[in-house]
Write an enzyme that holds these catalytic residues in place. Structure first.
Site, mmCIF file in Angstrom:
data_model
loop_
_atom_site.group_PDB
_atom_site.id
_atom_site.type_symbol
_atom_site.label_atom_id
_atom_site.label_comp_id
_atom_site.label_asym_id
_atom_site.label_seq_id
_atom_site.Cartn_x
_atom_site.Cartn_y
_atom_site.Cartn_z
ATOM 1 N N GLY A 172 26.693 33.832 -34.131
ATOM 2 C CA GLY A 172 26.843 32.750 -33.454
ATOM 3 C C GLY A 172 28.788 33.174 -32.454
ATOM 4 N N GLU A 218 35.083 34.321 -35.836
ATOM 5 C CA GLU A 218 33.763 33.459 -36.148
ATOM 6 C C GLU A 218 33.954 32.245 -35.161
ATOM 7 O OE1 GLU A 218 31.158 32.525 -37.778
ATOM 8 O OE2 GLU A 218 31.084 32.069 -39.753
ATOM 9 N N ASP A 219 32.257 31.804 -34.537
ATOM 10 C CA ASP A 219 32.330 31.017 -33.800
ATOM 11 C C ASP A 219 32.780 29.778 -34.908
ATOM 12 O OD1 ASP A 219 30.540 30.700 -36.028
ATOM 13 O OD2 ASP A 219 28.435 30.188 -34.588
ATOM 14 N N ASP A 279 32.915 25.475 -40.827
ATOM 15 C CA ASP A 279 32.063 24.387 -40.332
ATOM 16 C C ASP A 279 32.726 24.186 -41.897
ATOM 17 O OD1 ASP A 279 30.412 22.491 -40.303
ATOM 18 O OD2 ASP A 279 28.699 22.998 -40.811
ATOM 19 N N LYS A 314 35.951 22.888 -38.396
ATOM 20 C CA LYS A 314 36.108 21.235 -38.388
ATOM 21 C C LYS A 314 36.240 20.807 -39.948
ATOM 22 C CE LYS A 314 30.642 20.714 -37.019
ATOM 23 N NZ LYS A 314 29.370 21.384 -37.351
ATOM 24 N N PHE A 320 27.615 18.389 -34.279
ATOM 25 C CA PHE A 320 27.315 19.025 -34.717
ATOM 26 C C PHE A 320 27.396 19.462 -32.838
ATOM 27 C CE2 PHE A 320 23.593 21.755 -33.383
ATOM 28 C CZ PHE A 320 23.222 22.637 -34.568
ATOM 29 N N VAL A 321 27.932 20.958 -32.913
ATOM 30 C CA VAL A 321 27.829 21.097 -30.956
ATOM 31 C C VAL A 321 26.752 22.303 -31.001
ATOM 32 C CG1 VAL A 321 30.440 20.620 -30.999
ATOM 33 C CG2 VAL A 321 30.233 22.591 -31.898
ATOM 34 N N ASP A 351 24.347 28.060 -31.374
ATOM 35 C CA ASP A 351 22.919 27.437 -31.138
ATOM 36 C C ASP A 351 22.273 26.338 -32.066
ATOM 37 O OD1 ASP A 351 22.950 28.942 -33.802
ATOM 38 O OD2 ASP A 351 20.542 28.861 -33.623
ATOM 39 N N ARG A 404 21.932 28.803 -27.201
ATOM 40 C CA ARG A 404 23.213 30.081 -27.026
ATOM 41 C C ARG A 404 24.468 30.128 -25.633
ATOM 42 N NH1 ARG A 404 23.721 31.795 -32.670
ATOM 43 N NH2 ARG A 404 21.747 31.808 -33.589
HETATM 44 P P1 IMP Z 1 29.797 27.184 -42.782
HETATM 45 O O1 IMP Z 1 29.510 28.335 -43.509
HETATM 46 O O2 IMP Z 1 29.541 26.116 -43.274
HETATM 47 O O3 IMP Z 1 31.420 27.185 -42.397
HETATM 48 O O4 IMP Z 1 28.965 27.719 -41.603
HETATM 49 C C1 IMP Z 1 29.502 28.878 -40.611
HETATM 50 C C2 IMP Z 1 28.086 28.622 -39.800
HETATM 51 O O5 IMP Z 1 27.439 27.778 -39.429
HETATM 52 C C3 IMP Z 1 28.825 29.204 -38.571
HETATM 53 O O6 IMP Z 1 29.758 30.859 -38.201
HETATM 54 C C4 IMP Z 1 27.805 28.811 -37.139
HETATM 55 O O7 IMP Z 1 27.036 29.580 -36.828
HETATM 56 C C5 IMP Z 1 27.243 27.449 -38.030
HETATM 57 N N1 IMP Z 1 27.541 26.541 -37.683
HETATM 58 C C6 IMP Z 1 28.161 24.984 -38.377
HETATM 59 N N2 IMP Z 1 28.508 24.134 -37.896
HETATM 60 C C7 IMP Z 1 27.013 24.535 -36.503
HETATM 61 C C8 IMP Z 1 27.414 22.581 -35.731
HETATM 62 O O8 IMP Z 1 28.042 22.430 -34.832
HETATM 63 N N3 IMP Z 1 26.665 24.352 -34.319
HETATM 64 C C9 IMP Z 1 26.339 24.956 -34.167
HETATM 65 N N4 IMP Z 1 26.138 26.086 -35.553
HETATM 66 C C10 IMP Z 1 27.399 25.834 -36.450
HETATM 67 MG MG MG Z 2 25.039 30.126 -36.441
#
Ligand code: IMP
Ligand code: MG
Length: 178
Positions: A48, A102-103, A106, A134, A155-156, A162, A168
């Site tokens: 991402g 990081e993208d 979440d 988020k 969700f984005v 993606d 992407r």
């Molecule tokens: P986390 O471990 O829950 O913080 O998630 C991190 C990863 O989940 C990010 O690096 C993204 O690749 C993916 N992710 C989280 N939210 C979204 C979203 O809204 N759209 C797309 N990918 C997401």
């Molecule tokens: Mg991802």
């Protein structure tokens, strides 16, 4: 302003390309100042973060390095909770000033799993930069030092993010239409 389709879902415009690029430029300037003589090593999290990393790195004017690591936890539009490392880190982290790219943060799970592994390698310092955050979705607190946009728990897609592998390439951020 128009809707787009990715797989079976409809997304609406949320952050425009100029707005994203300007925010990333400002972030790069901050990092250029904060790390002026530290020669930081950026570690971008694939997949991402590739677009965020490329956009940011173009505006980094100080001596620095970049490397990539592949972590994943998502399937569809929700976090699977399992963090998989499928491409390891080839760079030496010891005594270096690390900035993780990081993208999106979440739940924070990906980062909270990855950080201890990095700390084990004794970096001189460690900071995290994320394009999106988020806050409402956070279950694992992560120290987020640099962030371009805080967004609601929606969700984005786009700008590297993606939905099941697609979207992407969209040069702006779109959110799921409800
Ligand atoms: P986390 O471990 O829950 O913080 O998630 C991190 C990863 O989940 C990010 O690096 C993204 O690749 C993916 N992710 C989280 N939210 C979204 C979203 O809204 N759209 C797309 N990918 C997401
Ligand atoms: Mg991802």
């Amino acid at each position: 302003m128009h809707e787009i389709r990715v797989h079976d879902k409809t997304f609406i415009p949320y952050l425009s390309q100029p707005e994203i690029e300007e925010s990333i430029k400002n972030l790069a300037q901050k990092i250029n100042q904060d790390y002026a003589d530290k020669c930081p090593l950026f570690i971008a999290i694939l997949n991402g973060a590739f677009m965020f990393a490329a956009e940011l790195f173009k505006s980094i004017s100080i001596a620095s390095e970049i490397s990539f690591i592949k972590l994943a936890s998502y399937k569809g539009t929700t976090s699977s909770g399992h963090v998989i490392t499928s491409i390891g880190l080839d760079a030496d982290v010891k005594n270096k000033h690390i900035i993780i790219l990081e993208d999106i943060i979440d739940t924070g799970k990906t980062m909270s799993r990855f950080l201890p592994q990095l700390y084990n390698q004794q970096p001189a310092s460690l900071k995290i930069a994320a394009l999106l955050h988020k806050p409402e979705a956070t279950t694992h607190e992560v120290p987020l030092d640099y962030n371009c946009f805080k967004i609601p728990n929606k969700f984005v897609v786009g700008f590297g993010l993606d939905y099941n592998g697609m979207g992407r390439n969209i040069p702006a951020v779109y959110k799921l239409k409800e």
